[in-house]
Design an enzyme around this catalytic site. Structure first.
Site, short mmCIF file in Angstrom:
data_model
loop_
_atom_site.label_atom_id
_atom_site.label_comp_id
_atom_site.label_asym_id
_atom_site.label_seq_id
_atom_site.Cartn_x
_atom_site.Cartn_y
_atom_site.Cartn_z
N SER A 50 12.24 -0.27 7.67
CA SER A 50 12.38 0.29 6.32
C SER A 50 12.99 1.69 6.43
O SER A 50 13.02 2.27 7.53
CB SER A 50 11.01 0.38 5.65
OG SER A 50 10.21 1.33 6.35
N ASP A 82 15.30 -3.00 6.03
CA ASP A 82 14.44 -3.59 4.99
C ASP A 82 14.57 -2.75 3.72
O ASP A 82 14.40 -1.53 3.74
CB ASP A 82 12.99 -3.57 5.52
CG ASP A 82 12.04 -4.39 4.66
OD1 ASP A 82 12.51 -5.29 3.93
OD2 ASP A 82 10.82 -4.14 4.74
N GLU A 134 18.46 -9.05 -3.16
CA GLU A 134 17.19 -9.29 -3.87
C GLU A 134 17.37 -9.37 -5.37
O GLU A 134 18.12 -8.62 -5.98
CB GLU A 134 16.18 -8.17 -3.56
CG GLU A 134 14.85 -8.40 -4.30
CD GLU A 134 13.74 -7.43 -3.94
OE1 GLU A 134 13.63 -7.05 -2.75
OE2 GLU A 134 12.97 -7.06 -4.84
N HIS A 208 9.03 -12.10 0.57
CA HIS A 208 8.49 -10.77 0.90
C HIS A 208 6.99 -10.81 0.69
O HIS A 208 6.46 -11.70 0.03
CB HIS A 208 9.12 -9.71 -0.01
CG HIS A 208 10.48 -9.30 0.46
ND1 HIS A 208 10.74 -8.05 0.96
CD2 HIS A 208 11.64 -9.99 0.53
CE1 HIS A 208 12.02 -7.98 1.30
NE2 HIS A 208 12.59 -9.14 1.05
N GLY A 210 4.49 -11.22 2.92
CA GLY A 210 3.90 -12.37 3.61
C GLY A 210 2.45 -12.17 4.05
O GLY A 210 1.76 -13.13 4.37
N THR A 233 1.90 -5.57 6.50
CA THR A 233 0.54 -5.08 6.29
C THR A 233 -0.49 -5.70 7.25
O THR A 233 -1.35 -4.99 7.77
CB THR A 233 0.11 -5.33 4.83
OG1 THR A 233 1.10 -4.73 3.98
CG2 THR A 233 -1.24 -4.71 4.53
P1 13P Z 1 3.60 -7.12 3.58
O1 13P Z 1 3.38 -5.71 4.00
O2 13P Z 1 2.83 -7.48 2.37
O3 13P Z 1 3.41 -8.08 4.70
O4 13P Z 1 5.14 -7.23 3.13
C1 13P Z 1 6.16 -6.92 4.04
C2 13P Z 1 7.48 -7.00 3.40
O5 13P Z 1 7.71 -7.76 2.48
C3 13P Z 1 8.55 -6.14 3.93
O6 13P Z 1 9.68 -6.16 3.13
#
Ligand code: 13P
Length: 284
Positions: A50, A82, A134, A208, A210, A233
């Site tokens: 990111s 990202d 997106e 996204h 996940g 996460t």
């Molecule tokens: P999470 O942090 O919910 O797994 O999402 C990650 C994501 O979608 C990164 O673009």
């Protein structure tokens, strides 16, 4: 091998109905853990970086660590920006060595999103870099992005199909009910939107958010056309829990290797589990 474009494995993923995981990287230990998981599972993988992670790690460090991981492991690994927010950041990443980019124009009106994404696709494809676009807004918090639940909006399937036909992105992120971060309840995924869009476009759908999605929902999503799933996460939760427990139990512990090593193991286990769940194990 060198870093590869997502086109190295995504077309096959769509055809054979499996998904390749994008695992976000935050530091060296994430890169190592994800790569080790890929080696043990013989799985292709995507490092997600990111803009926040790039600021934290340094652009050239992100590229250098990813290149070493790809070269030493021999795995097909894509280094993917990202939620890139502008043409400028996309170009900066490509120039630095990224093999894939996401341009997130989802907050723009449809026409503007298509126009800006097309510009990115033209530049990226000219140098063999894959692009994710997106449509619709994915709720939750991720780095610089914070979308309140009431502002999250699902993708309109007709708009998504038109978006793909005009931009020809290599992967299509559409908001279908998942969110970044952990869920309070169970996410209500709109499989009908995934199916409708996937049938009409030549690229896999990206899921996204996940983390925390039940296994059956993941499998169902893949069966309807999801070919790339983003996870961040869950790795943060697993690794931070280990660090917290170790430091609470051992107040004198000061050697970072003593707590970051076990944190790295925790990430590796999460990633291995996702690779098996996504069906990418053995596909490298
Ligand atoms: P999470 O942090 O919910 O797994 O999402 C990650 C994501 O979608 C990164 O673009």
């Amino acid at each position: 091998m060198p870093l590869v474009s997502m086109n190295y494995f995504l077309p096959r993923a769509k055809e054979e109905k499996f998904a390749v995981g994008q695992f976000n990287i935050n530091n060296l230990e994430y890169v190592q853990a994800i790569t080790e998981a890929g080696k043990e599972e013989r799985s292709p993988l995507i490092f997600g970086a990111s803009e926040g992670a790039i600021r934290y790690m340094g652009l050239n460090n992100v590229v250098a660590l990813s290149r070493v991981a790809a070269e030493e492991s021999g795995l097909p690994i894509a280094l993917h920006l990202d939620h890139g927010s502008s043409f400028e950041i996309v170009m900066k990443c490509i120039r630095a060595g990224f093999s894939s980019v996401m341009f997130d124009g989802s907050h723009y009106p449809l026409e503007e999103n298509i126009r800006l994404t097309k510009k990115v696709v033209e530049a990226a494809h000219a140098v063999g870099v894959s692009v994710e676009g997106e449509l619709g807004t994915i709720g939750g918090v991720e780095d610089d992005l914070d979308v309140a639940e009431e502002d999250a909006s699902l993708a309109n399937p007709e708009d998504a199909i038109r978006f793909w036909e005009e931009t020809k992105v290599d992967a299509m992120a559409i908001a279908v009910g998942t969110a970044h971060g952990m869920y309070k309840g169970e996410p209500k995924i709109r499989y009908d939107i995934i199916e409708k869009v996937s049938r009409q476009i030549g690229a896999p759908i990206v899921l996204h958010g996940g983390s925390g999605v039940p296994d059956e929902s993941i499998q169902k999503s893949i069966s309807f056309g999801v070919g790339k799933i983003n996870v961040n996460t869950e790795n943060q939760v697993a690794s931070t829990r280990v660090v917290r427990e170790l430091l609470e139990k051992n107040p004198d512990m000061i050697d970072p290797r003593k707590y970051l090593g076990p944190a790295r193991e925790a990430i590796k286990e999460v990633v291995k589990g996702k690779m098996r769940l996504f069906g990418s194990s053995g596909k490298a």
